[in-house]
Write a protein that holds these residues in place. Structure first.
Motif, PDB file in Angstrom:
ATOM      1  N   CYS A  52      -1.279   8.839   6.635  1.00 14.62           N
ATOM      2  CA  CYS A  52      -1.932   8.559   5.347  1.00 14.62           C
ATOM      3  C   CYS A  52      -3.376   9.054   5.352  1.00 14.62           C
ATOM      4  O   CYS A  52      -3.860   9.601   4.356  1.00 14.62           O
ATOM      5  CB  CYS A  52      -1.869   7.073   5.022  1.00 14.62           C
ATOM      6  N   LYS A 104      -1.767   5.534  -9.877  1.00 12.68           N
ATOM      7  CA  LYS A 104      -2.772   4.608 -10.411  1.00 12.68           C
ATOM      8  C   LYS A 104      -4.129   5.299 -10.464  1.00 12.68           C
ATOM      9  O   LYS A 104      -4.389   6.257  -9.740  1.00 12.68           O
ATOM     10  CB  LYS A 104      -2.898   3.364  -9.516  1.00 12.68           C
ATOM     11  N   LEU A 144      -0.160   6.996  -5.797  1.00 14.33           N
ATOM     12  CA  LEU A 144       0.637   5.848  -6.234  1.00 14.33           C
ATOM     13  C   LEU A 144       0.753   5.791  -7.752  1.00 14.33           C
ATOM     14  O   LEU A 144       1.323   4.841  -8.296  1.00 14.33           O
ATOM     15  CB  LEU A 144       0.007   4.552  -5.719  1.00 14.33           C
ATOM     16  N   LEU A 153      -3.582  -1.856  -3.414  1.00 13.33           N
ATOM     17  CA  LEU A 153      -3.862  -1.915  -4.855  1.00 13.33           C
ATOM     18  C   LEU A 153      -4.400  -3.268  -5.292  1.00 13.33           C
ATOM     19  O   LEU A 153      -5.155  -3.353  -6.257  1.00 13.33           O
ATOM     20  CB  LEU A 153      -2.596  -1.582  -5.660  1.00 13.33           C
ATOM     21  N   TRP A 212      -4.972   9.960   1.661  1.00 13.08           N
ATOM     22  CA  TRP A 212      -4.622   8.776   0.852  1.00 13.08           C
ATOM     23  C   TRP A 212      -5.354   7.532   1.330  1.00 13.08           C
ATOM     24  O   TRP A 212      -5.481   6.559   0.600  1.00 13.08           O
ATOM     25  CB  TRP A 212      -3.122   8.516   0.897  1.00 13.08           C
ATOM     26  N   LEU A 267      -7.811   2.468   0.614  1.00 12.67           N
ATOM     27  CA  LEU A 267      -7.297   3.543  -0.229  1.00 12.67           C
ATOM     28  C   LEU A 267      -8.432   4.458  -0.664  1.00 12.67           C
ATOM     29  O   LEU A 267      -9.539   3.996  -0.922  1.00 12.67           O
ATOM     30  CB  LEU A 267      -6.665   2.971  -1.500  1.00 12.67           C
ATOM     31  N   ARG A 298       4.324   4.565   1.377  1.00 14.07           N
ATOM     32  CA  ARG A 298       4.112   3.956   0.060  1.00 14.07           C
ATOM     33  C   ARG A 298       3.997   2.429   0.173  1.00 14.07           C
ATOM     34  O   ARG A 298       3.137   1.825  -0.449  1.00 14.07           O
ATOM     35  CB  ARG A 298       5.247   4.351  -0.883  1.00 14.07           C
ATOM     36  N   ARG A 299       4.865   1.815   0.988  1.00 11.41           N
ATOM     37  CA  ARG A 299       4.791   0.353   1.198  1.00 11.41           C
ATOM     38  C   ARG A 299       3.427  -0.041   1.752  1.00 11.41           C
ATOM     39  O   ARG A 299       2.851  -1.055   1.365  1.00 11.41           O
ATOM     40  CB  ARG A 299       5.894  -0.121   2.152  1.00 11.41           C
ATOM     41  N   LEU A 321       0.520   1.792   1.498  1.00 10.97           N
ATOM     42  CA  LEU A 321      -0.543   2.099   0.536  1.00 10.97           C
ATOM     43  C   LEU A 321      -0.575   1.142  -0.645  1.00 10.97           C
ATOM     44  O   LEU A 321      -1.641   0.745  -1.108  1.00 10.97           O
ATOM     45  CB  LEU A 321      -0.389   3.533   0.032  1.00 10.97           C
ATOM     46  N   VAL A 322       0.581   0.755  -1.145  1.00 15.75           N
ATOM     47  CA  VAL A 322       0.643  -0.086  -2.344  1.00 15.75           C
ATOM     48  C   VAL A 322      -0.016  -1.445  -2.110  1.00 15.75           C
ATOM     49  O   VAL A 322      -0.547  -2.048  -3.040  1.00 15.75           O
ATOM     50  CB  VAL A 322       2.096  -0.211  -2.852  1.00 15.75           C
TER      51      VAL A 322
END
Length: 106
Positions: free
Chosen positions: A62, A95, A93, A37, A67, A85, A30-31, A33-34
């Protein structure tokens, strides 16, 4: 040094171990992938906030989950996976992908 074939084989091994659907990114994933954004085209980083290289296992997992996708080749360091992404990554995430052509949907 990782070659494209080695990276593909690693992705296949990881994908074979993953559960099918309903999987959420881990904290490390998550860290990673984010960070896509806020980057143009959903570009994902090669290094974390402390300047350390993102672990290949995080990137490959990922990709295996859909993802992230390999995006461009780095001519200076061909073993680095420059990714972005995908629409699935945005959804993982919580979004919506940006308007127009969604990353990962060509």
């Amino acid at each position: 040094m990782r070659t494209k074939a080695k990276t593909a084989k690693a992705g296949e091994r990881i994908a074979a171990r993953l559960p099918a659907a309903g999987v959420a990114p881990s904290a490390a994933q998550r860290r990673y992938l984010v960070r896509g954004l806020t980057e143009p085209g959903g570009k994902l980083p090669l290094f974390d906030e402390s300047g350390r290289e993102i672990p290949h296992r995080t990137i490959e997992t990922c990709i295996a989950h859909g993802w992230a996708e390999a995006w461009i080749r780095n001519p200076v360091r061909p073993d680095w996976l420059v990714c972005r992404l995908t629409a699935q990554g945005f959804h993982a995430l919580g979004k919506e992908p940006p308007g127009g052509e969604a990353p990962g949907q060509h």
